[in-house]
Design an enzyme around this catalytic site. Structure first.
Site, PDB file in Angstrom:
ATOM      1  N   HIS B  78       0.845  -1.193   0.000  1.00 56.68           N
ATOM      2  CA  HIS B  78       0.000   0.000   0.000  1.00 56.68           C
ATOM      3  C   HIS B  78       0.886   1.250   0.000  1.00 56.68           C
ATOM      4  CE1 HIS B  78      -2.885   3.051   1.171  1.00 56.68           C
ATOM      5  NE2 HIS B  78      -2.163   3.304   2.251  1.00 56.68           N
ATOM      6  N   ASP B 107       6.551  22.431 -25.811  1.00 53.54           N
ATOM      7  CA  ASP B 107       6.557  21.072 -25.274  1.00 53.54           C
ATOM      8  C   ASP B 107       7.616  21.019 -24.183  1.00 53.54           C
ATOM      9  OD1 ASP B 107       6.445  18.244 -24.882  1.00 53.54           O
ATOM     10  OD2 ASP B 107       5.718  18.024 -26.928  1.00 53.54           O
ATOM     11  N   TRP B 143       7.052  -0.047   3.848  1.00 55.40           N
ATOM     12  CA  TRP B 143       7.458   0.699   2.649  1.00 55.40           C
ATOM     13  C   TRP B 143       8.864   1.247   2.790  1.00 55.40           C
ATOM     14  CZ3 TRP B 143       8.594   5.934   1.487  1.00 55.40           C
ATOM     15  CH2 TRP B 143       8.506   6.816   2.567  1.00 55.40           C
ATOM     16  N   SER B 170      12.887   6.621 -13.780  1.00 55.29           N
ATOM     17  CA  SER B 170      11.815   7.390 -14.403  1.00 55.29           C
ATOM     18  C   SER B 170      11.684   8.768 -13.753  1.00 55.29           C
ATOM     19  CB  SER B 170      10.508   6.602 -14.296  1.00 55.29           C
ATOM     20  OG  SER B 170       9.407   7.452 -14.421  1.00 55.29           O
ATOM     21  N   SER B 171      11.692   8.804 -12.426  1.00 60.64           N
ATOM     22  CA  SER B 171      11.548  10.104 -11.761  1.00 60.64           C
ATOM     23  C   SER B 171      12.713  11.011 -12.073  1.00 60.64           C
ATOM     24  CB  SER B 171      11.511   9.981 -10.237  1.00 60.64           C
ATOM     25  OG  SER B 171      10.600   9.075  -9.837  1.00 60.64           O
ATOM     26  N   HIS B 254      13.129  11.783   4.038  1.00 61.91           N
ATOM     27  CA  HIS B 254      12.511  13.034   4.424  1.00 61.91           C
ATOM     28  C   HIS B 254      12.376  14.005   3.254  1.00 61.91           C
ATOM     29  CE1 HIS B 254      10.528  15.851   6.868  1.00 61.91           C
ATOM     30  NE2 HIS B 254      11.240  16.753   6.235  1.00 61.91           N
ATOM     31  N   GLU B 256      11.955  13.181   0.375  1.00 61.96           N
ATOM     32  CA  GLU B 256      10.874  12.577  -0.405  1.00 61.96           C
ATOM     33  C   GLU B 256       9.495  13.074   0.045  1.00 61.96           C
ATOM     34  OE1 GLU B 256      10.391  10.748  -2.958  1.00 61.96           O
ATOM     35  OE2 GLU B 256       8.387   9.917  -2.646  1.00 61.96           O
ATOM     36  N   TYR B 258       8.804  15.901   1.107  1.00 62.79           N
ATOM     37  CA  TYR B 258       8.619  17.239   0.527  1.00 62.79           C
ATOM     38  C   TYR B 258       8.449  17.177  -0.975  1.00 62.79           C
ATOM     39  CZ  TYR B 258       8.900  19.106   5.040  1.00 62.79           C
ATOM     40  OH  TYR B 258       8.590  19.367   6.332  1.00 62.79           O
ATOM     41  N   SER B 269      -1.356  27.254  -4.521  1.00 57.14           N
ATOM     42  CA  SER B 269      -1.009  28.657  -4.750  1.00 57.14           C
ATOM     43  C   SER B 269      -1.551  29.172  -6.074  1.00 57.14           C
ATOM     44  CB  SER B 269       0.511  28.850  -4.729  1.00 57.14           C
ATOM     45  OG  SER B 269       1.037  28.355  -3.530  1.00 57.14           O
ATOM     46  N   HIS B 303      14.878  12.589  12.481  1.00 54.48           N
ATOM     47  CA  HIS B 303      13.680  12.643  13.329  1.00 54.48           C
ATOM     48  C   HIS B 303      12.816  11.396  13.133  1.00 54.48           C
ATOM     49  CE1 HIS B 303      11.565  15.210   9.993  1.00 54.48           C
ATOM     50  NE2 HIS B 303      11.324  13.944   9.785  1.00 54.48           N
ATOM     51  N   HIS B 304      13.163  10.568  12.163  1.00 57.62           N
ATOM     52  CA  HIS B 304      12.476   9.282  12.028  1.00 57.62           C
ATOM     53  C   HIS B 304      13.158   8.209  12.867  1.00 57.62           C
ATOM     54  CE1 HIS B 304       9.920  10.639   8.696  1.00 57.62           C
ATOM     55  NE2 HIS B 304      10.951  11.388   8.372  1.00 57.62           N
ATOM     56  N   THR B 329       7.047  26.726   6.519  1.00 60.21           N
ATOM     57  CA  THR B 329       5.722  26.169   6.245  1.00 60.21           C
ATOM     58  C   THR B 329       4.648  27.107   6.773  1.00 60.21           C
ATOM     59  OG1 THR B 329       6.761  24.026   6.604  1.00 60.21           O
ATOM     60  CG2 THR B 329       4.376  24.040   6.364  1.00 60.21           C
ATOM     61  N   LYS B 332       4.009  29.969   4.484  1.00 55.58           N
ATOM     62  CA  LYS B 332       3.133  29.629   3.362  1.00 55.58           C
ATOM     63  C   LYS B 332       1.672  29.659   3.786  1.00 55.58           C
ATOM     64  CE  LYS B 332       5.938  27.070   0.292  1.00 55.58           C
ATOM     65  NZ  LYS B 332       5.308  27.652  -0.860  1.00 55.58           N
ATOM     66  N   ARG B 451       1.631   0.488  14.948  1.00 55.02           N
ATOM     67  CA  ARG B 451       1.237   0.402  13.546  1.00 55.02           C
ATOM     68  C   ARG B 451       1.683  -0.938  12.976  1.00 55.02           C
ATOM     69  NH1 ARG B 451       5.607   4.488  10.592  1.00 55.02           N
ATOM     70  NH2 ARG B 451       4.647   3.740   8.690  1.00 55.02           N
TER      71      ARG B 451
HETATM   72  C1  HEM Z   1       5.716  20.749   9.783  1.00 48.50           C
HETATM   73  C2  HEM Z   1       6.018  19.780   9.028  1.00 48.50           C
HETATM   74  C3  HEM Z   1       6.360  18.353   9.447  1.00 48.50           C
HETATM   75  C4  HEM Z   1       6.985  17.898  10.559  1.00 48.50           C
HETATM   76  C5  HEM Z   1       7.511  18.720  11.704  1.00 48.50           C
HETATM   77  C6  HEM Z   1       7.058  16.457  10.451  1.00 48.50           C
HETATM   78  C7  HEM Z   1       7.632  15.618  11.385  1.00 48.50           C
HETATM   79  C8  HEM Z   1       7.624  14.238  11.322  1.00 48.50           C
HETATM   80  C9  HEM Z   1       8.238  13.363  12.253  1.00 48.50           C
HETATM   81  C10 HEM Z   1       9.029  13.809  13.482  1.00 48.50           C
HETATM   82  C11 HEM Z   1       8.013  12.081  11.863  1.00 48.50           C
HETATM   83  C12 HEM Z   1       8.520  10.803  12.528  1.00 48.50           C
HETATM   84  C13 HEM Z   1       7.507  10.244  13.428  1.00 48.50           C
HETATM   85  C14 HEM Z   1       7.902   8.884  13.926  1.00 48.50           C
HETATM   86  O1  HEM Z   1       8.189   7.998  13.102  1.00 48.50           O
HETATM   87  O2  HEM Z   1       7.890   8.708  15.138  1.00 48.50           O
HETATM   88  C15 HEM Z   1       7.240  12.142  10.662  1.00 48.50           C
HETATM   89  C16 HEM Z   1       6.814  11.046   9.956  1.00 48.50           C
HETATM   90  C17 HEM Z   1       6.302  11.121   8.678  1.00 48.50           C
HETATM   91  N1  HEM Z   1       5.992  12.271   7.986  1.00 48.50           N
HETATM   92 FE1  HEM Z   1       6.123  14.159   8.692  1.00 48.50          FE
HETATM   93  N2  HEM Z   1       6.466  16.067   9.312  1.00 48.50           N
HETATM   94  C18 HEM Z   1       6.045  17.198   8.656  1.00 48.50           C
HETATM   95  C19 HEM Z   1       5.427  17.258   7.420  1.00 48.50           C
HETATM   96  C20 HEM Z   1       5.235  16.177   6.601  1.00 48.50           C
HETATM   97  C21 HEM Z   1       4.805  16.250   5.232  1.00 48.50           C
HETATM   98  C22 HEM Z   1       4.497  17.531   4.500  1.00 48.50           C
HETATM   99  C23 HEM Z   1       4.749  14.976   4.765  1.00 48.50           C
HETATM  100  C24 HEM Z   1       4.368  14.453   3.419  1.00 48.50           C
HETATM  101  C25 HEM Z   1       3.621  15.016   2.557  1.00 48.50           C
HETATM  102  C26 HEM Z   1       5.129  14.100   5.845  1.00 48.50           C
HETATM  103  C27 HEM Z   1       5.171  12.737   5.739  1.00 48.50           C
HETATM  104  C28 HEM Z   1       5.573  11.900   6.735  1.00 48.50           C
HETATM  105  C29 HEM Z   1       5.600  10.464   6.612  1.00 48.50           C
HETATM  106  C30 HEM Z   1       5.223   9.647   5.379  1.00 48.50           C
HETATM  107  C31 HEM Z   1       6.038   9.970   7.845  1.00 48.50           C
HETATM  108  C32 HEM Z   1       6.129   8.519   8.292  1.00 48.50           C
HETATM  109  C33 HEM Z   1       7.207   7.753   7.689  1.00 48.50           C
HETATM  110  C34 HEM Z   1       7.152   6.329   8.189  1.00 48.50           C
HETATM  111  O3  HEM Z   1       7.648   6.060   9.276  1.00 48.50           O
HETATM  112  O4  HEM Z   1       6.622   5.479   7.477  1.00 48.50           O
HETATM  113  N3  HEM Z   1       5.413  14.849   6.949  1.00 48.50           N
HETATM  114  N4  HEM Z   1       7.010  13.476  10.350  1.00 48.50           N
HETATM  115 CU   LIG Z   2      10.647  13.382   8.005  1.00 43.26          CU
END
Ligand code: HEM
Ligand SMILES: [Cu+2]
Lengths: 186, 526
Positions: B78, B107, B143, B170-171, B254, B256, B258, B269, B303-304, B329, B332, B451
């Site tokens: 997924h 183009d 994933w 591709s990307s 990370h 990614e 963004y 916008s 932070h992950h 952010t 914005k 999870r």
């Molecule tokens: C203010 C902005 C953001 C902050 C401070 C933030 C912070 C964090 C932090 C600290 C985690 C880790 C949590 C953990 O695993 O314990 C996390 C996970 C995640 N964030 Fe964000 N995030 C932000 C914005 C975003 C945005 C814009 C996206 C995507 C469009 C995003 C997608 C994700 C994803 C996919 C994960 C989980 C990854 C995984 O463990 O599978 N985050 N974020």
């Molecule tokens: Cu992150």
């Protein structure tokens, strides 16, 4: 701008970006030695090298510690156990424990032991001067070996820690071609 | 001009091959954009079916629908399908359609390469989805493909690795094409600081892609060699280190996230000024905020990894660096709100989705900040709280922005107005069911539900049941979108060249539907 000029300009930029992409692919691999160096310098993760003995090697006889020994194997047909399950020691004192290692199969098997510590903070205070975990071990069929670990617990160990567990897990090194493990302190 | 020779032979009627060959051989940015969008919607539905299977299993405690092994394959696939198959290609589809129209180019810079970037995707998708049917099943490592799990799985894992390689290539090709198009193909007078914000956000995203997709390729290559060629990058037994994998992965991972949100910022916008009938507030600060988000995104990856035993100084650094990202952010979000302030707003479907985005994405930003606080994250890492966080930013963020953009530009693409009533219905169903699905997950996470588990403590049962009901509602709501788009393609009220009275930009100067070839003579921008 003529279209030919523009096309060649486009190609130049394409080339530069492609080089950047290839360089970043290389950078991904560069992260490996970089990470290993960081871990080495900061002492986070020096698994396979002898530690330098603490500068201040005074024995602190006023403090008594229990060090427990644990031994595990991970999907490896070996018998592996310490000859004593725990020892009472003072910080700064040299301790030697023997582990018994036996290959129970009819094949030569290569293994590698990975230490871990409980509580986690103890990792940086247990200084191993000699250990079977510094190299891969190759055991002939049914070979039995007694191997030592020699260590000192640094006197700087936080006062609230009274018991330290030193735990080893033996993994099989697959492919057995003794990988450049010894060179990689990671 | 176009990079292919027929840019010279003007005025004749282009006889492109018809039928399937037209689509296989096409180098037209509009055709390729359409294919990207259709492809990503198919992947969105496939990933959605997996998600609904997951939710069906989690409807009640205990095992009812699938076995744990298969459940893990579902969560893994997924994630991979949605990230690499749905969200990313959808944004590339928008870029293909809109960037040339917005900057007055005929183009993309490399039309043939554009075709290749697209046609790499279907084989990758087949590898991914096909891996369910090989012995051992699909990859079940999550994933993120963490070692040591990813070193142990069966051949489904190898297929996932190859799929990632192909999608990565591709990307990267797509990104290079976009950078060159934006930098070199702008119409005379279209300076960088006059560019629509969507082009800016995509330019910066493309640089991010070129910087980090190769790092992911490197990471999965190391997994591959660990699996088959006796290396030990991540294999503890050979002196490797699984935590190293996490560092390399999140160095990609990370940025990614963004990559998946910056083009969404771009779409929003474009939409908000149109329906507020005011120019975008703080255009220059939007550009700088986007660039600083991109740069900061390279400094926060750990932070992950707060629970991997990082030294306290490391935790503090990554915690503050992460919180710093909230500043641009916030700039914005402020600018969008300021754009709406005292505007004469109307709420057609694109605007509804953009305003919905603003509300709900911001909530995801706040939960992100909470996750960024190291001592709190140690509690909630790997719980449903994180699942709630990233679905708020990805579904209500990226996906809602995609819907917003789709409704916004559908009249230009098809020449027909979509059915406004259906569009609004789609929005209200989506936002309500979205919150029913994901809001309870915050509580589940705070209460400690991990999870990626198929079964759980009965005390979590009520919120899980609610989430599952919401998920099915959300999934079904997406059929409204499918129906609306099909209906719009097949007919409807004729769209004017500029169907939105507040809209600005070159794309609205060409007729609707946009002719097959546009801006063969570059327009003059004042
Ligand atoms: C203010 C902005 C953001 C902050 C401070 C933030 C912070 C964090 C932090 C600290 C985690 C880790 C949590 C953990 O695993 O314990 C996390 C996970 C995640 N964030 Fe964000 N995030 C932000 C914005 C975003 C945005 C814009 C996206 C995507 C469009 C995003 C997608 C994700 C994803 C996919 C994960 C989980 C990854 C995984 O463990 O599978 N985050 N974020
Ligand atoms: Cu992150």
């Amino acid at each position: 701008m003529s279209s030919l000029q523009r096309a060649s300009e486009n190609r130049r930029l394409l080339l530069r970006l492609a080089v950047a992409a290839v360089a970043m692919f290389g950078f991904g691999f560069l992260l490996v030695p970089f990470y290993n160096t960081i871990c080495e310098v900061t002492g986070i993760n020096r698994l396979m090298k002898a530690d330098a003995q603490a500068a201040n090697s005074q024995v602190d006889a006023s403090r008594t510690l229990t060090v427990e020994f644990d031994a595990n194997t991970h999907a490896l047909p070996w018998r592996f156990s310490p000859q004593q399950s725990s020892v009472s020691t003072h910080p700064g004192e040299l301790v030697r424990v023997d582990y018994v290692l036996e290959n129970t199969t009819d094949k030569t098997v290569v293994g590698q032991a990975i230490p871990s510590y409980g509580p986690r903070v103890a990792a940086q205070y247990v200084k191993k001067l000699e250990c079977f975990c510094f190299q891969q071990q190759t055991l002939a069929p049914h070979e039995r070996r007694v191997m030592p670990v020699v260590f000192v617990v640094d006197a700087a160990l936080p006062a609230e820690v009274n018991t330290v567990t030193l735990s080893y897990t033996f993994f099989e090194v697959e492919g057995a071609a003794p990988v450049a493990a010894a060179g990689r302190a990671g | 001009m176009s990079a292919i020779p027929h840019g010279l032979e003007h005025g004749h009627d282009h006889h492109h091959p018809s039928g399937l060959m037209r689509w296989i051989q096409t180098t037209n940015h509009k055709d390729i954009g359409t294919m990207y969008l259709i492809f990503s919607f198919i992947m969105f539905l496939s990933g959605g079916v997996m998600a609904l299977t997951i939710r069906a299993e989690l409807f009640q405690p205990g095992l009812q629908v699938v076995q744990p092994e298969f459940f893990n394959q579902l969560t893994t696939m997924h994630g991979l399908v949605m990230v690499f198959g749905a969200i990313m290609p959808a944004f590339v589809g928008f870029a293909n359609w809109q960037i040339p129209l917005m900057i007055g180019a005929s183009d993309m810079a490399f039309a043939r390469m554009n075709n290749w970037s697209f046609w790499l995707l279907p084989p990758a998708a087949i590898l991914l989805v096909g891996s369910f049917f090989v012995p051992g099943g699909a990859s079940a490592a999550g994933w993120t493909l963490y070692a040591p799990l990813s070193i142990q799985m069966g051949m489904g894992m190898d297929m996932a690795i190859f799929a990632i390689h192909i999608m990565g290539i591709s990307s990267i090709m797509g990104a290079i094409n976009i950078v060159v198009t934006v930098l070199n193909m702008r119409a005379p007078g279209m300076t960088l600081m006059k560019m629509p914000l969507f082009c800016w956000t995509w330019l910066i995203t493309a640089y991010l892609l070129i910087a980090v997709m190769p790092v992911l390729a490197g990471a999965v290559t190391m997994i591959l060699t660990d699996r088959h060629f006796g290396t030990s990058f991540f294999n503890a037994a050979g002196g490797g280190d699984p935590v190293l994998y996490q560092h390399v992965f999140w160095f990609f991972g990370h940025p990614e996230v963004y990559i998946m949100i910056l083009p969404a910022f771009g779409i929003v916008s474009q939409v908000i000024p149109t329906f507020a009938r005011k120019p975008l507030f703080g255009y220059a600060s939007m550009v700088y905020a986007t660039a600083s988000i991109a740069i900061l995104s390279f400094m926060v990856w750990a932070h992950h990894m707060f629970t991997t035993g990082m030294p306290a100084t490391g935790q503090l650094f990554f915690m503050y660096a992460t919180m710093l990202i909230a500043v641009p952010t916030g700039v914005k979000v402020f600018n969008w709100v300021a754009t709406m302030w005292r505007g004469s707003m109307t709420f057609e479907a694109p605007m509804l989705f953009s305003v919905g985005f603003l509300f709900v994405f911001t909530m995801g930003g706040f939960t992100g900040l909470i996750c960024a606080i190291a001592p709190i994250d140690i509690q909630i890492q790997d719980t449903y709280y994180v699942v709630a966080h990233f679905h708020y930013v990805l579904v209500a963020g990226s996906l809602f922005a995609l819907f917003s953009g789709a409704y916004y530009w559908l009249p230009k693409w098809t020449g027909h107005m979509y059915d406004e009533r259906l569009g609004k219905l789609h929005f209200w169903c989506s936002i309500i069911f979205f919150n029913i699905t994901f809001f309870p997950m915050h509580f589940l996470g705070l209460a400690g539900m991990p999870r990626r588990i198929p079964d759980y403590n009965p005390m979590f049962a009520d919120f899980n049941a609610i989430a599952t009901i919401g998920a099915f509602g959300f999934g079904l709501s997406q059929l409204i979108f499918l129906f609306t788009v099909i209906k719009c393609v097949r007919g409807g009220e004729k769209a004017a060249a500029k169907p939105w009275d507040g809209a600005e930009g070159l794309e609205w100067t060409v007729p609707s539907p946009a002719p097959y070839h546009t801006f063969e003579e570059p327009p003059q921008v004042k």
